[in-house]
Design a protein around this motif. Structure first.
Motif, PDB file in Angstrom:
ATOM      1  N   ASP A  86       0.801  -1.232   0.000  1.00 11.26           N
ATOM      2  CA  ASP A  86       0.000   0.000   0.000  1.00 11.26           C
ATOM      3  C   ASP A  86       0.833   1.281   0.000  1.00 11.26           C
ATOM      4  N   ILE A  87       2.016   1.242  -0.606  1.00 10.39           N
ATOM      5  CA  ILE A  87       2.826   2.455  -0.693  1.00 10.39           C
ATOM      6  C   ILE A  87       2.091   3.482  -1.555  1.00 10.39           C
ATOM      7  N   PRO A  88       2.346   4.787  -1.355  1.00 11.03           N
ATOM      8  CA  PRO A  88       1.560   5.825  -2.044  1.00 11.03           C
ATOM      9  C   PRO A  88       1.478   5.663  -3.555  1.00 11.03           C
ATOM     10  N   VAL A  89       2.587   5.335  -4.204  1.00 12.27           N
ATOM     11  CA  VAL A  89       2.555   5.239  -5.665  1.00 12.27           C
ATOM     12  C   VAL A  89       1.625   4.118  -6.120  1.00 12.27           C
ATOM     13  N   ASN A  90       1.552   3.033  -5.367  1.00  9.35           N
ATOM     14  CA  ASN A  90       0.656   1.933  -5.740  1.00  9.35           C
ATOM     15  C   ASN A  90      -0.808   2.304  -5.548  1.00  9.35           C
ATOM     16  N   ARG A  91      -1.079   3.189  -4.603  1.00  6.50           N
ATOM     17  CA  ARG A  91      -2.456   3.607  -4.342  1.00  6.50           C
ATOM     18  C   ARG A  91      -3.042   4.403  -5.510  1.00  6.50           C
ATOM     19  N   GLU A  92      -2.214   4.802  -6.445  1.00 10.62           N
ATOM     20  CA  GLU A  92      -2.713   5.530  -7.616  1.00 10.62           C
ATOM     21  C   GLU A  92      -3.584   4.655  -8.508  1.00 10.62           C
ATOM     22  N   ILE A  93      -3.545   3.334  -8.300  1.00 11.77           N
ATOM     23  CA  ILE A  93      -4.332   2.440  -9.154  1.00 11.77           C
ATOM     24  C   ILE A  93      -5.480   1.780  -8.399  1.00 11.77           C
ATOM     25  N   GLU A  94      -5.886   2.352  -7.276  1.00  7.91           N
ATOM     26  CA  GLU A  94      -7.046   1.831  -6.568  1.00  7.91           C
ATOM     27  C   GLU A  94      -8.271   1.885  -7.481  1.00  7.91           C
ATOM     28  N   GLY A  95      -9.146   0.905  -7.309  1.00 13.23           N
ATOM     29  CA  GLY A  95     -10.385   0.908  -8.085  1.00 13.23           C
ATOM     30  C   GLY A  95     -10.394  -0.099  -9.211  1.00 13.23           C
ATOM     31  N   HIS A  96      -9.228  -0.637  -9.571  1.00 12.50           N
ATOM     32  CA  HIS A  96      -9.196  -1.653 -10.621  1.00 12.50           C
ATOM     33  C   HIS A  96      -9.635  -3.008 -10.057  1.00 12.50           C
ATOM     34  N   GLU A  97     -10.378  -3.736 -10.840  1.00  5.34           N
ATOM     35  CA  GLU A  97     -10.880  -5.044 -10.430  1.00  5.34           C
ATOM     36  C   GLU A  97      -9.732  -5.983 -10.069  1.00  5.34           C
ATOM     37  N   GLY A  98      -9.879  -6.680  -8.939  1.00  3.00           N
ATOM     38  CA  GLY A  98      -8.931  -7.736  -8.586  1.00  3.00           C
ATOM     39  C   GLY A  98      -7.733  -7.302  -7.759  1.00  3.00           C
ATOM     40  N   LEU A  99      -7.676  -6.037  -7.312  1.00  2.00           N
ATOM     41  CA  LEU A  99      -6.533  -5.569  -6.520  1.00  2.00           C
ATOM     42  C   LEU A  99      -6.872  -5.593  -5.037  1.00  2.00           C
ATOM     43  N   LEU A 100      -5.979  -6.191  -4.250  1.00  2.00           N
ATOM     44  CA  LEU A 100      -6.067  -6.152  -2.802  1.00  2.00           C
ATOM     45  C   LEU A 100      -4.780  -5.515  -2.278  1.00  2.00           C
ATOM     46  N   PHE A 101      -4.902  -4.545  -1.370  1.00  2.00           N
ATOM     47  CA  PHE A 101      -3.726  -3.875  -0.824  1.00  2.00           C
ATOM     48  C   PHE A 101      -3.439  -4.387   0.588  1.00  2.00           C
ATOM     49  N   PHE A 102      -2.160  -4.556   0.883  1.00  2.00           N
ATOM     50  CA  PHE A 102      -1.752  -4.941   2.233  1.00  2.00           C
ATOM     51  C   PHE A 102      -0.741  -3.925   2.749  1.00  2.00           C
ATOM     52  N   LYS A 103      -0.584  -3.867   4.059  1.00  2.00           N
ATOM     53  CA  LYS A 103       0.342  -2.937   4.667  1.00  2.00           C
ATOM     54  C   LYS A 103       1.768  -3.340   4.313  1.00  2.00           C
ATOM     55  N   ALA A 104       2.508  -2.438   3.660  1.00  2.00           N
ATOM     56  CA  ALA A 104       3.859  -2.745   3.184  1.00  2.00           C
ATOM     57  C   ALA A 104       4.733  -3.286   4.307  1.00  2.00           C
ATOM     58  N   SER A 105       5.478  -4.328   3.993  1.00  2.00           N
ATOM     59  CA  SER A 105       6.426  -5.029   4.886  1.00  2.00           C
ATOM     60  C   SER A 105       5.741  -5.778   6.030  1.00  2.00           C
ATOM     61  N   ASP A 106       4.425  -5.890   6.001  1.00  2.00           N
ATOM     62  CA  ASP A 106       3.674  -6.588   7.046  1.00  2.00           C
ATOM     63  C   ASP A 106       3.275  -7.972   6.536  1.00  2.00           C
ATOM     64  N   ALA A 107       4.037  -8.986   6.936  1.00  2.00           N
ATOM     65  CA  ALA A 107       3.801 -10.347   6.456  1.00  2.00           C
ATOM     66  C   ALA A 107       2.459 -10.893   6.930  1.00  2.00           C
ATOM     67  N   ASP A 108       2.029 -10.510   8.144  1.00  2.00           N
ATOM     68  CA  ASP A 108       0.742 -10.983   8.660  1.00  2.00           C
ATOM     69  C   ASP A 108      -0.408 -10.474   7.794  1.00  2.00           C
ATOM     70  N   ASP A 109      -0.358  -9.192   7.452  1.00  2.00           N
ATOM     71  CA  ASP A 109      -1.421  -8.613   6.634  1.00  2.00           C
ATOM     72  C   ASP A 109      -1.400  -9.202   5.225  1.00  2.00           C
ATOM     73  N   MET A 110      -0.187  -9.434   4.703  1.00  2.00           N
ATOM     74  CA  MET A 110      -0.088 -10.027   3.373  1.00  2.00           C
ATOM     75  C   MET A 110      -0.652 -11.448   3.377  1.00  2.00           C
ATOM     76  N   ALA A 111      -0.354 -12.213   4.425  1.00  2.00           N
ATOM     77  CA  ALA A 111      -0.887 -13.573   4.534  1.00  2.00           C
ATOM     78  C   ALA A 111      -2.414 -13.547   4.582  1.00  2.00           C
ATOM     79  N   ALA A 112      -2.965 -12.573   5.306  1.00  2.00           N
ATOM     80  CA  ALA A 112      -4.424 -12.449   5.391  1.00  2.00           C
ATOM     81  C   ALA A 112      -5.030 -12.184   4.018  1.00  2.00           C
ATOM     82  N   LYS A 113      -4.353 -11.359   3.222  1.00  2.00           N
ATOM     83  CA  LYS A 113      -4.851 -11.063   1.875  1.00  2.00           C
ATOM     84  C   LYS A 113      -4.691 -12.270   0.954  1.00  2.00           C
ATOM     85  N   MET A 114      -3.659 -13.089   1.181  1.00  2.00           N
ATOM     86  CA  MET A 114      -3.471 -14.314   0.393  1.00  2.00           C
ATOM     87  C   MET A 114      -4.610 -15.296   0.661  1.00  2.00           C
TER      88      MET A 114
END
Length: 420
Positions: free
Chosen positions: A346-374
């Protein structure tokens, strides 16, 4: 005033030695081919990777030893490796299936750019990763990638930081216009170079499929690459800021929560980080400690069509990157283009593409949050987009991207006419 031009040179110097750079040049050529009329000729100018002299052969032979000496002097463990540049065949393959009047020109790295441009009688150059100087005989549009060295100086040597600062300062002083891949980069230019008079054109998100990507592969890629049945995919070069470590830790946490041992991660991309030669070996050690040795697959740099097919067969694309010059990096461009789900930091530059189908954002460098999104991505029913819809959406994005490039081109040509 309408500016007319018949020949555009797309300069690959500074882009053709890394996968993301090649993809960017391909985006530019695709876009210009779409928005220019049939009489406009596009030339992709690439330094010949197979050009050799006794001097270049000697330098290539000695370069691993030079890097080892530098590692010893800086207290790092020396690693012997040879950087293998992309071949002519690989580069040519990257620019197949572009609809338009396009030629590829390989030139000797020793040849002066001005003479190469003169030989094809180009009216304008776009993009140039290095300043060509304010007195260059042909109008040119510069390119700045990102300001990673300002935000993550620990990832760069002092020499690299000074080199980037010098290069960026020179570019913004001598170019009348530059293009950048994100609004976030444009903001950084305003932040770090508030006095610049250079016009900055931020390019729109241009996720664009190529029609041949939808064709069935002529090979059994599962057999060719020994792919697992279920996998996430990371399509990044193994640079330290891409943060593969978080993705691998996330897989370990995912396994602990779900007890699913059959989910793997497949990685494509060059495994060499010239600034951090120990990074890949250290990463593999981390994988071993996590008990994931048999579930992480390293394919290296592979043909683009193979990469796309592997992406399409994945559960989702993983993009754990800590820093990018364009939203999501090339991997997310391709994922959105092909309608493949992606889990993105979820770094700022990546947030520029919010709204596209199929994108899930996780807290950068947070493995727990990334696992939850997986876990979450496998429980979400995404609307399947067909070939026609994906091609149509991509074509419209490409058109907007191309028109923005033409804005930059027209700006530098007008400025050149005024100066003349």
């Amino acid at each position: 005033m309408t500016i007319k031009f018949n020949k555009i040179a797309i300069l690959g110097n500074g882009f053709s030695n890394w996968g993301g750079g090649i993809d960017f040049i391909r985006f530019c050529v695709n876009a210009l081919a779409l928005v220019c009329n049939d009489s406009t000729k596009l030339f992709i100018l690439l330094p010949d990777p197979e050009y050799t002299t006794i001097v270049t052969k000697t330098r290539r032979f000695l370069s691993p030893y030079r890097r080892m000496v530098i590692s010893l002097l800086t207290g790092q463990r020396p690693v012997f490796y040879r950087y293998k540049p992309f071949s002519r065949i690989q580069l040519t393959d990257s620019f197949q299936n572009i609809e338009g009047n396009v030629d590829i020109v390989f030139y000797s790295p020793r040849e002066d750019i001005a003479s190469v441009v003169a030989s094809i009688q180009a009216d304008v150059i776009i993009p140039s990763a290095y300043s060509l100087g304010s007195s260059f005989p042909v109008p040119w549009v510069g390119y700045l990638y990102d300001f990673q060295h300002k935000y993550y100086p620990d990832y760069c040597s002092n020499e690299e930081i000074n080199k980037r600062d010098t290069q960026f300062s020179q570019m913004l002083a001598e170019a009348s216009a530059v293009i950048v891949n994100a609004a976030d980069v444009k903001k950084d230019i305003q932040k770090f170079y508030p006095q610049t008079k250079c016009n900055v054109f931020d390019l729109p998100f241009s996720a664009t499929p190529i029609e041949s990507w939808f064709e069935a592969s002529s090979e059994d890629l599962t057999q060719k690459y020994k792919l697992p049945k279920k996998y996430f995919v990371i399509c990044n070069q193994f640079w330290i800021h891409k943060d593969h470590t978080t993705a691998f830790k996330a897989l370990a946490k995912y396994t602990k929560v779900t007890n699913h041992q059959d989910i793997h991660i497949v990685c494509t991309g060059n495994t060499v980080d010239s600034r951090h030669p120990n990074y890949f070996s250290n990463l593999k050690n981390t994988v071993n400690k996590l008990g994931l040795t048999d579930r992480i697959h390293y394919l290296g740099h592979i043909p683009k069509k193979d990469q796309i097919d592997i992406m399409r067969g994945s559960i989702a694309v993983l993009q754990p990157t800590l820093f990018e010059g364009g939203p999501g990096g090339g991997a997310v461009y391709d994922a959105v283009a092909m309608g493949v789900p992606a889990i993105v930091s979820d770094i700022p530059v990546n947030r520029e593409i919010e709204g596209h189908e199929g994108l899930l954002f996780f807290k950068a460098s947070d493995a727990d949050d990334m696992a939850a999104k997986m876990i979450a991505v496998q429980n979400i029913v995404f609307v399947k987009q067909g070939k026609v819809k994906l091609l149509s959406a991509g074509r419209e994005r490409t058109r907007k991207f191309g028109l923005r490039l033409l804005e930059a081109i027209e700006h530098v040509m007008k400025a050149d006419n005024i100066d003349a």
